[in-house]
Every structure is written in structure tokens, then in C-alpha cells.
Design an enzyme around this catalytic site. Sequence first.
Site, PDB file in Angstrom:
ATOM      1  N   LYS A  77       0.849  -1.201   0.000  1.00  0.00           N
ATOM      2  CA  LYS A  77       0.000   0.000   0.000  1.00  0.00           C
ATOM      3  C   LYS A  77       0.880   1.245   0.000  1.00  0.00           C
ATOM      4  O   LYS A  77       1.880   1.299   0.734  1.00  0.00           O
ATOM      5  CB  LYS A  77      -0.915  -0.018   1.229  1.00  0.00           C
ATOM      6  N   SER A 152      -9.748   1.896   2.502  1.00  0.00           N
ATOM      7  CA  SER A 152      -8.856   2.623   1.633  1.00  0.00           C
ATOM      8  C   SER A 152      -7.807   1.750   0.937  1.00  0.00           C
ATOM      9  O   SER A 152      -7.232   2.188  -0.054  1.00  0.00           O
ATOM     10  CB  SER A 152      -8.134   3.723   2.422  1.00  0.00           C
ATOM     11  N   SER A 176     -10.026  -0.385   6.747  1.00  0.00           N
ATOM     12  CA  SER A 176      -9.399  -0.291   5.424  1.00  0.00           C
ATOM     13  C   SER A 176      -8.655  -1.525   4.932  1.00  0.00           C
ATOM     14  O   SER A 176      -8.265  -1.568   3.772  1.00  0.00           O
ATOM     15  CB  SER A 176      -8.446   0.894   5.376  1.00  0.00           C
TER      16      SER A 176
HETATM   17  N1  GLN Z   1     -13.316   4.257   5.776  1.00  0.00           N
HETATM   18  C1  GLN Z   1     -12.750   4.720   7.018  1.00  0.00           C
HETATM   19  C2  GLN Z   1     -12.382   6.165   6.888  1.00  0.00           C
HETATM   20  O1  GLN Z   1     -12.662   6.724   5.894  1.00  0.00           O
HETATM   21  C3  GLN Z   1     -11.580   3.897   7.395  1.00  0.00           C
HETATM   22  C4  GLN Z   1     -10.364   4.198   6.634  1.00  0.00           C
HETATM   23  C5  GLN Z   1      -9.197   3.414   7.092  1.00  0.00           C
HETATM   24  O2  GLN Z   1      -9.327   2.403   7.772  1.00  0.00           O
HETATM   25  N2  GLN Z   1      -8.015   3.910   6.762  1.00  0.00           N
HETATM   26  O3  GLN Z   1     -11.821   6.740   7.763  1.00  0.00           O
END
Ligand code: GLN
Length: 498
Positions: A77, A152, A176
Site C-alpha cells: 500500500k 482505503s 481499510s
Molecule cells: N473508511 C474509514 C475512513 O474513511 C476507514 C479508513 C481506514 O481504515 N483507513 O476513515
Amino acid sequence: MELFELGIEGIKALLDKKEVTPHEVLDAFFARINAVEGKVSAYVTQTREKAYEMAASAEKAGNSGIKTLSGIPFAIKDNLCTKGIKTTCSSKMLENFIAPYESTVTERLSGAGGVFLGKTNLDEFAMGSSTENSAFFTTKNPWDLQRIPGGSSGGSAAAVAAGECAAALGSDTGGSIRQPAALCGVVGLKPTYGRVSRYGLVAFASSLDQIGPITKTVRDAAMVLNAIAGRDPMDSTSAPLPVPDFTKAAGMDVKGLRVGIPREYFIEGMDPEVEKAVKGAVAQLEAMGAIPVEVSLPHTGYAVAAYYILATSEASSNLARYDGVKYGFRAAGKDLLDTYMQTRAQGFGPEVKRRIMLGTYALSAGYYEAYYGRAQQVRTLIKRDFEEAFRVADIIATPTSPTAAFKIGEKSADPLQMYLSDIFTISINLAGLPGISIPCGFTGTGLPIGLQLIGRHFDEEMLIRAAYAYEQSTEWHKRRPALPSDNGADKGEGPKAL
Ligand code: GLN
């Protein structure tokens, strides 16, 4: 089966028997990337040259000692720092940023012989659930190219599902790793907060962030966790606990295991196909000897609100460093203040700005107690909910996401709708617990559905044990998306047919 369809275990077996070389493995994966990346768009940066160098040294070193992942191709990532290779966080702010140091997880993974194919797309600074917030492009779901892969870590999950790597690393602040894994039909494991060092992970919300594997199977996830877990002097929040061999938990039975089903998670309005698949998975665990028990997590209804105060507050503080002076993008301003303002106005995308503003407001004098202070109190209540539930359950089972993958653009105009898609994953980060998502079925239109299992602090073994037992009793993990290749090269040019 083609080489690129295999996960870590499958490739390792062929390498060990010397039926293929690390170089040939790379050829197969890069040919697959050539064939489908134009449709999937999982990678921000591909590191071909470096990958062949890494494969050559893996070939030389063999697979003895700690080289448990020798020659296995990984995707990383793009919020994990890699020395000498761009780390963009899919943000204009870091579009040309080359980290001067290596994150602990990538250091450990390459130390174990892993080979890196490239850096994967994400929602800018990991803020989002669809990769639509990437400043560069949206990654497509390999099961349906009109749909999002989740986020994400959408690039990592899509790369694994599409056979564009054997396995990947993601990060998880509120879901994410698990949500994109669920939406792409692969396995995603978020370790306990403190199990894996965060050194070199570009910070979003430091009290919630964790790094973990996205893989094709549960055993593969255990193998990656073995390589990356453990105390690191560079991260004071990493726990000084021994790291067990997580693969040993894969293969233990689930007889007598108490599986908690939270009353509050099977709510009205939930997608009936998701509900059916998850309930079917619980019934399957029961058929193998597990005992379902109802548990209650009464503060679930406050989790999304508390998370979006705490995560944005931490983000507003963490992202203060992007001022155009220290590193990253710089806009030419009239003076210092104007340079700061122009840099941040042009460098950050709309979702990141929204969160910085929300978080700054929540932390401001006069509002701090009412917002940040109260959200911290809610966090404690959520933690206690789980402590209570784990008195009667050994593991908790829920859906990973309330729906299967949604269409590109479907929720991007309504941030609240997008935030609500995290409903089943964020409490686990607030409580610091480990969670795994594994495939548990498909919708009528062929989209994957994920089962989330939640464990006690530092009990990833229990997760792996139950997840592996379930996985082995099903065929879901064997399905692969039928991706049309761009140039037909996925059969002819490089990869060896097995
Ligand atoms: N979807 C969640 C957010 O927008 C989690 C994102 C994540 O885990 N980095 O914060």
C-alpha cells in the site's frame, strides 16, 4: 491453474520443489499485470527493476532460516514508506515524495525474502472506503469493473483478487484492510493495535492505525503476520510480546468454540443477501462444533460518530506537517503564510480538507470537551462492550460490510453514506481488537461477501483458527474473477501454465 492465481503457499511449494524460479514467478506476475492492470488500476507505482533485483537475491539466499517468504511477490500500500521508491499516499501533496527510510513492515517482509512488485492505490491518506478519494485514479473491483474495490486499501485488495500479486500489505484505521478484502473476495487481517510496528506508516489516526496482510487464503495471512509482527524499538506502541507461529493455529478445530453474534449488528435495513451469507457462515461453524451465543454491544450506535471525531482530530494534528516547507508539494505563495495556505489548498483533496476542518473544530478551545472528550468516553464504553461480550464468547462473528461492492460514484457525493459503510468495522479499531475478513458467499450478481471475525486482544491465533476452519469447509476462496485481459498476454507471453 495459472501461476498468478496462486497465493503464497502455492508459490512457495513450487519454489521449494524448484519447479519454478523466483525470476519465473516474477515474469508470470508482471505478464498478468500487463494483461489486466489497464482495467483494474491497482498500482500507483510499479517497481519492476527493483523486483528483479530482489528476486535475484532471493534466489541466491534460498529459503533457509527467516527466509520464509523467499521469492514471493507482494504489493505494498502506498502509505508505507519504501526507501528510494515513491510513497505518495495517493495525494498530490506527496506525489513525488521519496522516503529516506524504510518502514519496519517492508523491511521485515523483504528480510523474509519477499519481493515487491509495486505500490498500490488508496484513498488519499487512507481516508475513505472506495479509493475514489485517490488524487490519481479510482481502482476498479476485479469482480465488476463498474464498481469500487472498497477502501482505503482498495489497490492492495484488487491486486490480490486480480492475480496482480501473491499477497499485499494494507493499513486499517477503521476498516481499510477488512472492507476492501470483503468487497474483493479475499482475506484481510487487521492485527491487534500494537501487534505490528507502525514505524514508516504515514500516520492518519495514530491511536487507530494498524498494518496487516491482504491475501488469498487464511494460511497466507498467518505467514505474512509471522514475518511482520513483533516489538520494534522504533514504535513505542508496539507490544513487547512474544510472536507465536500463527500458522500453527490454522488446522485446529473449532469444537466447543463460542461464537458471539452481536444483536445490534443484524439490523433492519441490512442487505438480505449479506445477512443470509453471514448467518450461513455461522451455521457452518456450528455444524463443525462451534457454539453460537448471542452477545450485546449496546454502544454500537455511537461508534461511527465517535470514530469520525477521534479519527479526524488525530488526522488534523498528523497532517499539520504538510506545510510545503519540510517535504512534499509546495505552492509558490507571496510570503510564508501564503505559501502554507496555497500549499495546503492545492495539495490536499476535498475529503482530506473536510476531515482536517472537522478535526480542528473538534479540538478547538471551547469545543474540545464537548466533542473530543465525549468521543473518548464513548470509546471506553465500546471497549467495555467487547470486554463483556468476550466473557461469554471466544470470538465474535459479524458481516464485514453492510453491502457488497457499490457502483463507482454511487456514494461519492454523500460523505455520510460513505461513512456509514464502516459501521461494522470501526468499533474494532476503537477497541484496539484484531479482526479478519474472509469470503463467505456471493450475491446473486456475483459480488463477493465477507464474514468478519473479531478476537480478544492479541488473540490473532483464535481468529486464524476459526477463519481457517471455516475457509477449508467452503469453496468461496477458490473462485477467481473472470477478468478480460487487455492483450491476451496472461496466457501466452510469460506465465507458465501449471
Ligand atoms: N473508511 C474509514 C475512513 O474513511 C476507514 C479508513 C481506514 O481504515 N483507513 O476513515
